[in-house]
Scaffold this motif. Structure first.
Motif, mmCIF file in Angstrom:
data_model
loop_
_atom_site.group_PDB
_atom_site.id
_atom_site.type_symbol
_atom_site.label_atom_id
_atom_site.label_comp_id
_atom_site.label_asym_id
_atom_site.label_seq_id
_atom_site.Cartn_x
_atom_site.Cartn_y
_atom_site.Cartn_z
ATOM 1 N N TYR A 136 -52.371 -16.350 -9.440
ATOM 2 C CA TYR A 136 -50.241 -16.112 -9.412
ATOM 3 C C TYR A 136 -50.315 -16.829 -11.269
ATOM 4 C CZ TYR A 136 -49.973 -14.636 -4.327
ATOM 5 O OH TYR A 136 -49.934 -15.086 -3.345
ATOM 6 N N PRO A 137 -50.111 -17.618 -11.324
ATOM 7 C CA PRO A 137 -49.759 -17.252 -12.895
ATOM 8 C C PRO A 137 -50.406 -17.011 -13.913
ATOM 9 C CG PRO A 137 -50.476 -19.885 -12.350
ATOM 10 C CD PRO A 137 -51.010 -19.170 -11.775
ATOM 11 N N LYS A 138 -51.404 -16.476 -13.873
ATOM 12 C CA LYS A 138 -52.379 -15.736 -14.684
ATOM 13 C C LYS A 138 -51.577 -13.910 -14.753
ATOM 14 C CE LYS A 138 -56.285 -12.711 -15.702
ATOM 15 N NZ LYS A 138 -56.182 -12.903 -17.643
ATOM 16 N N TYR A 139 -51.209 -14.062 -13.557
ATOM 17 C CA TYR A 139 -51.293 -12.458 -13.251
ATOM 18 C C TYR A 139 -50.031 -12.043 -12.930
ATOM 19 C CZ TYR A 139 -55.979 -11.090 -13.775
ATOM 20 O OH TYR A 139 -56.948 -10.554 -14.057
ATOM 21 N N THR A 140 -48.621 -12.601 -12.296
ATOM 22 C CA THR A 140 -47.545 -12.696 -11.471
ATOM 23 C C THR A 140 -46.389 -13.745 -12.585
ATOM 24 O OG1 THR A 140 -47.458 -13.975 -9.741
ATOM 25 C CG2 THR A 140 -47.993 -11.950 -9.364
ATOM 26 N N GLY A 141 -46.916 -14.596 -13.334
ATOM 27 C CA GLY A 141 -46.315 -15.622 -13.047
ATOM 28 C C GLY A 141 -45.276 -15.319 -14.520
ATOM 29 N N SER A 142 -44.327 -15.834 -14.806
ATOM 30 C CA SER A 142 -43.244 -15.447 -15.296
ATOM 31 C C SER A 142 -42.534 -17.311 -15.657
ATOM 32 C CB SER A 142 -42.430 -14.808 -15.289
ATOM 33 O OG SER A 142 -41.155 -14.948 -16.682
ATOM 34 N N GLY A 143 -42.709 -17.548 -16.916
ATOM 35 C CA GLY A 143 -41.890 -18.904 -16.529
ATOM 36 C C GLY A 143 -40.643 -19.119 -17.370
ATOM 37 N N GLY A 144 -39.992 -20.147 -17.016
ATOM 38 C CA GLY A 144 -37.540 -20.529 -17.614
ATOM 39 C C GLY A 144 -36.828 -19.646 -16.424
ATOM 40 N N ASN A 145 -35.658 -19.719 -17.451
ATOM 41 C CA ASN A 145 -34.610 -19.562 -16.038
ATOM 42 C C ASN A 145 -34.223 -18.237 -16.616
ATOM 43 O OD1 ASN A 145 -32.826 -19.968 -18.365
ATOM 44 N ND2 ASN A 145 -32.166 -21.894 -18.280
ATOM 45 N N ALA A 146 -33.515 -17.402 -15.417
ATOM 46 C CA ALA A 146 -32.234 -16.207 -15.568
ATOM 47 C C ALA A 146 -32.062 -15.655 -16.967
ATOM 48 C CB ALA A 146 -31.253 -15.783 -14.336
ATOM 49 N N LEU A 147 -31.280 -16.796 -17.709
ATOM 50 C CA LEU A 147 -31.025 -16.250 -18.744
ATOM 51 C C LEU A 147 -31.857 -16.844 -20.207
ATOM 52 C CD1 LEU A 147 -27.617 -16.698 -18.439
ATOM 53 C CD2 LEU A 147 -28.179 -14.228 -18.696
ATOM 54 N N GLY A 148 -33.221 -17.543 -19.826
ATOM 55 C CA GLY A 148 -33.605 -18.292 -20.922
ATOM 56 C C GLY A 148 -32.899 -19.265 -21.660
ATOM 57 N N GLY A 149 -33.197 -19.693 -22.596
ATOM 58 C CA GLY A 149 -32.519 -20.411 -23.328
ATOM 59 C C GLY A 149 -32.667 -22.579 -22.697
ATOM 60 N N PRO A 150 -31.953 -22.922 -22.215
ATOM 61 C CA PRO A 150 -32.670 -24.698 -22.312
ATOM 62 C C PRO A 150 -32.620 -25.036 -20.843
ATOM 63 C CG PRO A 150 -30.559 -24.686 -23.891
ATOM 64 C CD PRO A 150 -30.934 -22.798 -23.031
ATOM 65 N N LEU A 151 -33.898 -25.576 -20.545
ATOM 66 C CA LEU A 151 -34.229 -25.826 -19.294
ATOM 67 C C LEU A 151 -33.413 -26.724 -18.320
ATOM 68 C CD1 LEU A 151 -38.164 -26.649 -19.869
ATOM 69 C CD2 LEU A 151 -37.465 -24.119 -19.568
ATOM 70 N N PRO A 152 -33.296 -26.795 -17.154
ATOM 71 C CA PRO A 152 -32.414 -27.206 -16.201
ATOM 72 C C PRO A 152 -32.603 -28.630 -16.730
ATOM 73 C CG PRO A 152 -33.450 -25.692 -15.112
ATOM 74 C CD PRO A 152 -33.822 -25.078 -16.493
ATOM 75 N N PRO A 153 -31.822 -29.939 -16.011
ATOM 76 C CA PRO A 153 -32.142 -30.936 -16.360
ATOM 77 C C PRO A 153 -33.585 -31.797 -15.567
ATOM 78 C CG PRO A 153 -29.781 -30.600 -15.914
ATOM 79 C CD PRO A 153 -30.517 -29.604 -15.577
ATOM 80 N N ASN A 154 -34.053 -31.659 -16.288
ATOM 81 C CA ASN A 154 -35.200 -33.655 -15.421
ATOM 82 C C ASN A 154 -36.575 -32.250 -14.875
ATOM 83 O OD1 ASN A 154 -34.260 -35.001 -15.424
ATOM 84 N ND2 ASN A 154 -32.702 -34.960 -13.721
ATOM 85 N N SER A 155 -36.470 -31.067 -16.022
ATOM 86 C CA SER A 155 -36.919 -30.233 -15.532
ATOM 87 C C SER A 155 -39.064 -30.220 -15.727
ATOM 88 C CB SER A 155 -37.269 -28.830 -15.942
ATOM 89 O OG SER A 155 -35.957 -27.964 -14.903
ATOM 90 N N PRO A 156 -39.992 -30.321 -15.269
ATOM 91 C CA PRO A 156 -41.310 -30.072 -15.562
ATOM 92 C C PRO A 156 -41.281 -29.720 -16.773
ATOM 93 C CG PRO A 156 -41.143 -29.681 -13.765
ATOM 94 C CD PRO A 156 -39.869 -29.691 -13.412
ATOM 95 N N ALA A 157 -42.383 -29.484 -17.512
ATOM 96 C CA ALA A 157 -43.182 -28.975 -18.396
ATOM 97 C C ALA A 157 -43.789 -27.741 -18.336
ATOM 98 C CB ALA A 157 -43.529 -28.920 -19.519
ATOM 99 N N ILE A 158 -44.209 -27.575 -17.120
ATOM 100 C CA ILE A 158 -44.544 -26.194 -16.714
ATOM 101 C C ILE A 158 -43.467 -25.287 -16.094
ATOM 102 C CG2 ILE A 158 -44.512 -27.128 -14.523
ATOM 103 C CD1 ILE A 158 -47.594 -25.685 -15.799
ATOM 104 N N PHE A 159 -42.433 -25.893 -15.948
ATOM 105 C CA PHE A 159 -41.118 -24.525 -15.660
ATOM 106 C C PHE A 159 -40.753 -23.510 -16.372
ATOM 107 C CE2 PHE A 159 -37.166 -22.842 -15.397
ATOM 108 C CZ PHE A 159 -36.367 -23.621 -14.139
#
Length: 543
Positions: A136-159
């Protein structure tokens, strides 16, 4: 955050409250049906896999400051994320996933805004890795939040990596859905009819077949060779003729019949109600017509209310309303012969509900920001919409014989551990399953009058399916194998004597959802929830 959400449904209700000089007959009450259900409302949401919303059901983490969820004693478990899948998932050790290699992990309410994942026809097949279900990460995965930019509070690096695709929510975020599952019925063995994004899922809901493209515009980028000189729709083309379709997008028209044609022939009232469909409405931000839009307080994304490729009946000439013509009056909603041709705005649904004359069959599509699609919507906005609709329905006299089905168009590519059963073979250039293969296409669906068509490999990923009704079984998990066309089959069986679309529609093999009901002992249950998905002070269970 949830208390600040815009409640678009409340605005719609205020806009449609109007007096009418003539009473409107509820024709659905008098129509002979196979079950006690006289009104069906299908809330068709966007882009959620089963594990993404229900992987740890009924166990929520219940961290401080989050809406609590504690399951009732005796709550059944689901085919979800076992201890082994959570801690020793093969995805976490497959080096092909790169930085996205990870076990499933919890997303909190503060992490409701996520990027959209890749949910195209071919990548979803590739993610399954021939039945190993570990890419799944290789073929369908995409990281970050909807607008890009800073991660939500306490987000793991994998986010912020493709490993985000392994994230799931629990009952502290999708609290309403878990409460509905507690008090009504859900299915943990329901699948997308085929692989791919929104449009194939929406079309399968109403016809069970994505082949039979009879006209195209602006190329054929969203279709594949059907192996017989024709085309099968596998992606998000817009409907030809819809005034809101993008002039540069690939566009198509489909041939054949859909459930609207069958209901019309039997004189059964029905309608499809879309957010943003009425072109004469002006939103509070000044947007109107095809450009009506709303900005989510959760994602920060400004999204069009009406999305043409989410409206399946617009792809068929017989059931389209290409100019978005308004119904002649509220009493015409759901009826044949009116200029709106069964295609309406959400405000029309609430208008006819207020008059006590809902159509027999209603399909509901939220405005974009509330449809649940990652990248511009989210589970919190989605929950606000769904709760508002169901609270309203439960306040009506017609609730006594109403069933609400909550279903989804596709998985968005979100991880789900269950390999789908392959019930229809396909070997088009866009098919990519190996090992557990879609085959050579020699195994055709029943009812085909021509050679087997390609580009319909299915079933696709597993999706949530819930039934909310006085006749729904209480706190029940159904394991019957179903797909999107199981909803189609219920309509056919309840109102049309078991008539089928034919010509290779998946409705011919669809599992029944009747196991989610108890038609002999209705509970007449009402469960009113607030925007957090928690029972309100007015909640009561049973009459």
């Amino acid at each position: 955050m949830r208390k600040l959400l815009t409640v678009a449904v409340a605005t719609a209700l205020a806009a449609v409250c109007q007096s009418n000089a003539f009473a409107i007959e509820d024709t659905a009450e008098n129509f002979k049906t196979a079950t006690p259900i006289k009104h069906l409302v299908v809330i068709f949401q966007e882009n959620v896999s089963f594990d993404h919303y229900f992987g740890t059901y009924p166990n929520a983490l219940n961290l401080p400051g989050e809406p609590p969820f504690v399951a009732a004693k005796g709550t059944p478990t689901v085919n979800g994320l076992s201890s082994a899948l959570m801690t020793r998932n093969s995805t976490s050790t497959n080096k092909a996933n790169g930085t996205g290699a990870t076990n499933p992990f919890r997303l909190s309410p503060a992490q409701a805004s996520t990027a959209d994942q890749d949910h195209d026809y071919t990548p979803e097949q590739q993610a399954l890795h021939g039945g190993l279900v570990d890419l799944y990460p290789k073929y369908t995965g995409s990281g970050g939040n909807a607008l890009g930019g800073p991660l939500p509070p306490n987000s793991p690096a994998i986010f912020n990596t493709p490993g985000l695709v392994m994230g799931y929510y629990d009952g502290n975020t999708v609290t309403a859905y878990w409460n509905y599952a507690q008090h009504y019925s859900m299915n943990d063995n329901s699948f997308n009819t085929t692989f791919g994004p929104s449009t194939p899922g929406a079309v399968n809901l109403i016809s069970g077949q994505t082949n039979g493209v009879v006209s195209t515009l602006n190329g054929t980028s969203d279709e594949t060779d059907d192996g017989n000189g024709g085309l099968t729709l596998i992606s998000d083309a817009d409907p030809i003729g819809d005034v809101c379709s993008s002039p540069t997008n690939n566009q198509v028209i489909l041939g054949g019949k859909n459930i609207g044609d069958l209901l019309n022939a039997a004189n059964v009232s029905w309608g499809f109600f879309s957010g943003g469909f009425a072109l004469d409405t002006v939103n509070s931000n000044g947007t109107t017509a095809c450009k009506r839009s709303t900005t989510s307080a959760v994602t920060g994304v400004k999204k069009l209310d009406y999305i043409p490729h989410h409206q399946p009946f617009q792809y068929y000439t017989s059931t389209a309303n290409p100019t978005h013509a308004r119904p002649s009056w509220v009493g015409a909603i759901g009826k044949a012969g009116d200029r709106a041709n069964h295609q309406y705005d959400l405000k029309d649904f609430f208008a006819v509900a207020e008059q006590g004359a809902l159509p027999a069959v209603s399909y509901i599509k939220a405005s974009g920001f509330q449809d649940g699609h990652a990248g511009y919507s989210d589970p919190l906005d989605e929950q606000t919409f769904v709760v508002s609709v169901i609270n309203k329905l439960q306040s009506l006299p017609s609730w006594k014989d109403t069933a609400v089905i909550i279903a989804y168009d596709d998985s968005d590519g979100w991880y789900d551990h269950q390999m789908p059963p392959i019930v229809n073979q396909s070997s088009s250039p866009d098919d990519a399953l190996t090992g557990t293969s879609c085959g050579d296409g020699s195994s055709a669906l029943p009812g085909l009058t021509a050679a087997h068509v390609q580009g319909r490999c299915g079933y696709g990923p597993r999706l949530p399916l819930l039934v909310i009704s006085p006749y729904a079984k209480t706190n029940y998990v159904d394991h019957t194998l179903t797909d999107q066309t199981s909803v189609l089959r219920f309509v056919e069986d309840n109102w049309l004597g078991g008539q089928r679309i034919g010509n290779g529609s998946f409705d011919s093999i669809a599992g029944s959802i009747n196991g989610m009901f108890n038609f002999t002992s209705p509970v007449n249950a009402q469960l009113f929830l607030d925007q957090n998905g928690e029972p309100t002070d007015g909640y009561y269970f049973g009459l």
